[in-house]
Design a protein around this motif. Structure first.
Motif, PDB file in Angstrom:
ATOM      1  N   ALA A 141       0.856  -1.285  -0.022  1.00 38.62           N
ATOM      2  CA  ALA A 141      -0.049   0.079  -0.015  1.00 38.62           C
ATOM      3  C   ALA A 141       0.934   0.957   0.108  1.00 38.62           C
ATOM      4  N   GLN A 142       1.910   1.224   0.786  1.00 39.84           N
ATOM      5  CA  GLN A 142       2.702   2.459   0.940  1.00 39.84           C
ATOM      6  C   GLN A 142       3.599   2.716  -0.498  1.00 39.84           C
ATOM      7  N   ASP A 143       3.899   1.638  -0.924  1.00 40.88           N
ATOM      8  CA  ASP A 143       4.836   1.885  -2.101  1.00 40.88           C
ATOM      9  C   ASP A 143       3.573   2.185  -3.411  1.00 40.88           C
ATOM     10  N   LEU A 144       2.374   2.049  -3.531  1.00 41.13           N
ATOM     11  CA  LEU A 144       1.604   2.299  -4.545  1.00 41.13           C
ATOM     12  C   LEU A 144       0.687   3.448  -4.341  1.00 41.13           C
ATOM     13  N   ASP A 145       0.549   4.051  -3.151  1.00 43.33           N
ATOM     14  CA  ASP A 145      -0.343   4.876  -2.651  1.00 43.33           C
ATOM     15  C   ASP A 145      -0.247   6.400  -3.416  1.00 43.33           C
ATOM     16  N   SER A 146       0.884   6.517  -4.098  1.00 43.89           N
ATOM     17  CA  SER A 146       1.441   7.702  -4.493  1.00 43.89           C
ATOM     18  C   SER A 146       0.943   7.874  -6.034  1.00 43.89           C
ATOM     19  N   SER A 147       0.613   6.488  -6.559  1.00 44.33           N
ATOM     20  CA  SER A 147       0.318   6.403  -7.944  1.00 44.33           C
ATOM     21  C   SER A 147      -1.143   7.030  -8.262  1.00 44.33           C
ATOM     22  N   THR A 148      -1.385   7.575  -9.373  1.00 41.20           N
ATOM     23  CA  THR A 148      -2.523   8.127  -9.762  1.00 41.20           C
ATOM     24  C   THR A 148      -3.386   7.210 -10.642  1.00 41.20           C
ATOM     25  N   ALA A 149      -2.696   6.178 -10.922  1.00 42.21           N
ATOM     26  CA  ALA A 149      -3.345   5.129 -11.975  1.00 42.21           C
ATOM     27  C   ALA A 149      -5.079   4.714 -11.422  1.00 42.21           C
ATOM     28  N   PRO A 150      -5.838   4.452 -12.278  1.00 40.84           N
ATOM     29  CA  PRO A 150      -7.133   3.991 -11.885  1.00 40.84           C
ATOM     30  C   PRO A 150      -7.099   2.803 -10.981  1.00 40.84           C
ATOM     31  N   ALA A 151      -6.360   2.029 -11.256  1.00 39.66           N
ATOM     32  CA  ALA A 151      -6.174   0.694 -10.793  1.00 39.66           C
ATOM     33  C   ALA A 151      -4.906  -0.039 -10.911  1.00 39.66           C
ATOM     34  N   ARG A 188      -4.607   5.983   0.848  1.00 33.84           N
ATOM     35  CA  ARG A 188      -5.454   6.617   0.236  1.00 33.84           C
ATOM     36  C   ARG A 188      -6.384   6.140  -0.786  1.00 33.84           C
ATOM     37  N   LYS A 189      -5.725   5.104  -1.295  1.00 31.78           N
ATOM     38  CA  LYS A 189      -6.486   4.212  -2.222  1.00 31.78           C
ATOM     39  C   LYS A 189      -7.483   3.134  -1.608  1.00 31.78           C
ATOM     40  N   GLY A 190      -8.665   2.991  -2.329  1.00 31.34           N
ATOM     41  CA  GLY A 190      -9.293   1.823  -1.968  1.00 31.34           C
ATOM     42  C   GLY A 190      -8.504   0.459  -2.556  1.00 31.34           C
ATOM     43  N   GLN A 191      -8.879  -0.340  -1.479  1.00 29.39           N
ATOM     44  CA  GLN A 191      -8.130  -1.865  -1.642  1.00 29.39           C
ATOM     45  C   GLN A 191      -8.938  -2.959  -1.701  1.00 29.39           C
ATOM     46  N   LEU A 192      -8.901  -3.869  -2.813  1.00 23.93           N
ATOM     47  CA  LEU A 192      -9.373  -5.201  -2.848  1.00 23.93           C
ATOM     48  C   LEU A 192      -8.440  -6.303  -2.561  1.00 23.93           C
ATOM     49  N   VAL A 193      -8.783  -7.031  -1.443  1.00 23.17           N
ATOM     50  CA  VAL A 193      -7.847  -8.065  -1.175  1.00 23.17           C
ATOM     51  C   VAL A 193      -8.418  -9.254  -1.582  1.00 23.17           C
ATOM     52  N   MET A 194      -7.934  -9.953  -2.590  1.00 23.52           N
ATOM     53  CA  MET A 194      -8.422 -11.358  -3.224  1.00 23.52           C
ATOM     54  C   MET A 194      -7.427 -12.576  -2.929  1.00 23.52           C
ATOM     55  N   ALA A 195      -8.069 -13.495  -2.395  1.00 23.07           N
ATOM     56  CA  ALA A 195      -7.518 -14.731  -2.257  1.00 23.07           C
ATOM     57  C   ALA A 195      -7.767 -15.807  -3.201  1.00 23.07           C
ATOM     58  N   LEU A 196      -6.617 -16.365  -3.778  1.00 21.51           N
ATOM     59  CA  LEU A 196      -6.723 -17.218  -4.832  1.00 21.51           C
ATOM     60  C   LEU A 196      -6.537 -18.870  -4.029  1.00 21.51           C
ATOM     61  N   ASN A 231      -1.023 -20.446   4.212  1.00 21.53           N
ATOM     62  CA  ASN A 231      -0.925 -20.791   2.781  1.00 21.53           C
ATOM     63  C   ASN A 231      -1.499 -19.965   1.809  1.00 21.53           C
ATOM     64  N   ALA A 232      -1.737 -18.700   2.116  1.00 25.71           N
ATOM     65  CA  ALA A 232      -2.589 -17.849   1.278  1.00 25.71           C
ATOM     66  C   ALA A 232      -1.956 -17.480   0.065  1.00 25.71           C
ATOM     67  N   ARG A 233      -2.396 -17.195  -1.057  1.00 21.96           N
ATOM     68  CA  ARG A 233      -1.923 -16.661  -2.362  1.00 21.96           C
ATOM     69  C   ARG A 233      -2.625 -15.510  -2.588  1.00 21.96           C
ATOM     70  N   LEU A 234      -2.129 -14.348  -2.377  1.00 21.83           N
ATOM     71  CA  LEU A 234      -3.237 -13.081  -2.422  1.00 21.83           C
ATOM     72  C   LEU A 234      -2.527 -12.179  -3.470  1.00 21.83           C
ATOM     73  N   PHE A 235      -3.674 -11.503  -3.988  1.00 26.02           N
ATOM     74  CA  PHE A 235      -3.694 -10.367  -4.853  1.00 26.02           C
ATOM     75  C   PHE A 235      -4.170  -9.093  -4.352  1.00 26.02           C
ATOM     76  N   PHE A 236      -3.603  -7.968  -4.366  1.00 26.84           N
ATOM     77  CA  PHE A 236      -4.051  -6.728  -3.962  1.00 26.84           C
ATOM     78  C   PHE A 236      -4.568  -5.854  -5.285  1.00 26.84           C
ATOM     79  N   LEU A 237      -5.749  -5.291  -5.290  1.00 32.10           N
ATOM     80  CA  LEU A 237      -6.028  -4.328  -6.458  1.00 32.10           C
ATOM     81  C   LEU A 237      -6.156  -2.900  -5.559  1.00 32.10           C
ATOM     82  N   PHE A 238      -5.414  -2.040  -6.038  1.00 31.07           N
ATOM     83  CA  PHE A 238      -5.589  -0.643  -5.324  1.00 31.07           C
ATOM     84  C   PHE A 238      -6.342  -0.026  -6.585  1.00 31.07           C
ATOM     85  N   VAL A 239      -7.344   0.634  -5.922  1.00 29.36           N
ATOM     86  CA  VAL A 239      -8.231   1.543  -6.831  1.00 29.36           C
ATOM     87  C   VAL A 239      -8.155   3.030  -6.452  1.00 29.36           C
TER      88      VAL A 239
END
Length: 262
Positions: free
Chosen positions: A11-21, A41-49, A85-93
């Motif tokens: 989150a800290q690494d990507l929060d400065s980006s203004t990309a839509p997602a 600052r960004k919304g975050q979707l935490v997805m577990a595969l 055993n989690a395999r996660l993806f974060f989507l920052f919006v």
């Protein structure tokens, strides 16, 4: 393939980006299974595969079983705990980029949405020729995903926080409401009114919801229905299955198969 980020630095690494997602893979090691309370600052979707995650905010605890996602609006303090055993993806919006809920919630994700998030994480979404189209399509479809009520209402009321913490640590505790009331210096009727007032649920339904969250988290690690039933203190496996079916409309085995890993 884009490099994955360690948790909770993403989150800290990507929060400065203004990309839509922006999507990233998250490495969850045995020693980094928890992201303490933080916000971005960004919304975050935490997805577990694979595996699962629980996300806690001030007024609730959400569970993310495999192939689902928990949506956390931007600026909302929260913490996450993943299974080993989690395999996660974060989507920052980016705020305003999508018509997603303004509250924390669990979303049931279709295979198409999951694959789009994986594809976005596996390449440089900012430079791919079709990045803008992929992002636009993903955000449009994501806003239509059904909400699953896989959460436990919480409150800042100290006596209810104490009960919730105790039950989370020992979900097999079968103490009656009268026994819990005595522990927090209330009458049984007063505790019943307090739980209803603070959570909107009866005491029994509130405790059952916590057990449901614990069971989903355990099932996501590969635990058997028999073990989960025993860990929750049920007298029989059939009693646990009956509770689960009443809450989610299907047996634990069928529910986890429906969420089967891609």
């Amino acid at each position: 393939m884009s490099p994955s980020l360690s948790w909770p630095l993403a989150a800290q690494d990507l929060d400065s980006s203004t990309a839509p997602a922006t999507a990233v893979r998250i490495d969850v090691s045995q020693n980094e299974r928890e992201a303490p309370v933080h916000h971005h600052r960004k919304g975050q979707l935490v997805m577990a595969l694979r595996g699962g995650v629980t996300c806690s905010v001030s007024d609730g605890m959400w569970v993310v079983p495999p192939n689902c996602g928990v949506w956390v609006p931007g600026g909302l303090p929260h913490s996450n705990v993943a299974t080993a055993n989690a395999r996660l993806f974060f989507l920052f919006v980016e705020p305003g980029a999508s018509d997603l809920p303004d509250r924390c919630c669990t979303l049931s994700l279709t295979p198409l949405v999951r694959e789009m998030i994986v594809a976005m994480a596996d390449r440089s979404a900012d430079t791919a020729p079709d990045a803008a189209l992929l992002t636009q399509l993903l955000l449009s479809v994501l806003s239509r995903m059904p909400v699953q009520e896989l959460y436990l209402p919480l409150t800042d009321e100290p006596r209810l926080r104490r009960i919730a913490s105790s039950l989370a640590e020992n979900p097999a505790d079968r103490s009656t409401m009268a026994e819990w009331a005595a522990r927090v210096a209330l009458s049984e009727n007063s505790l019943a009114r307090l739980v209803r007032q603070e959570t909107g649920l009866t005491f029994g339904r509130w405790r059952q919801q916590l057990q449901l969250i614990v069971s989903l988290r355990s099932l996501a690690t590969g635990a058997t229905v028999q073990k989960v039933s025993a860990d929750l203190g049920y007298e029989s496996v059939s009693a646990f299955i009956t509770m689960f079916k009443k809450a989610l409309g299907m047996s634990p085995a069928k529910y986890m198969r429906r969420l089967g890993e891609p």
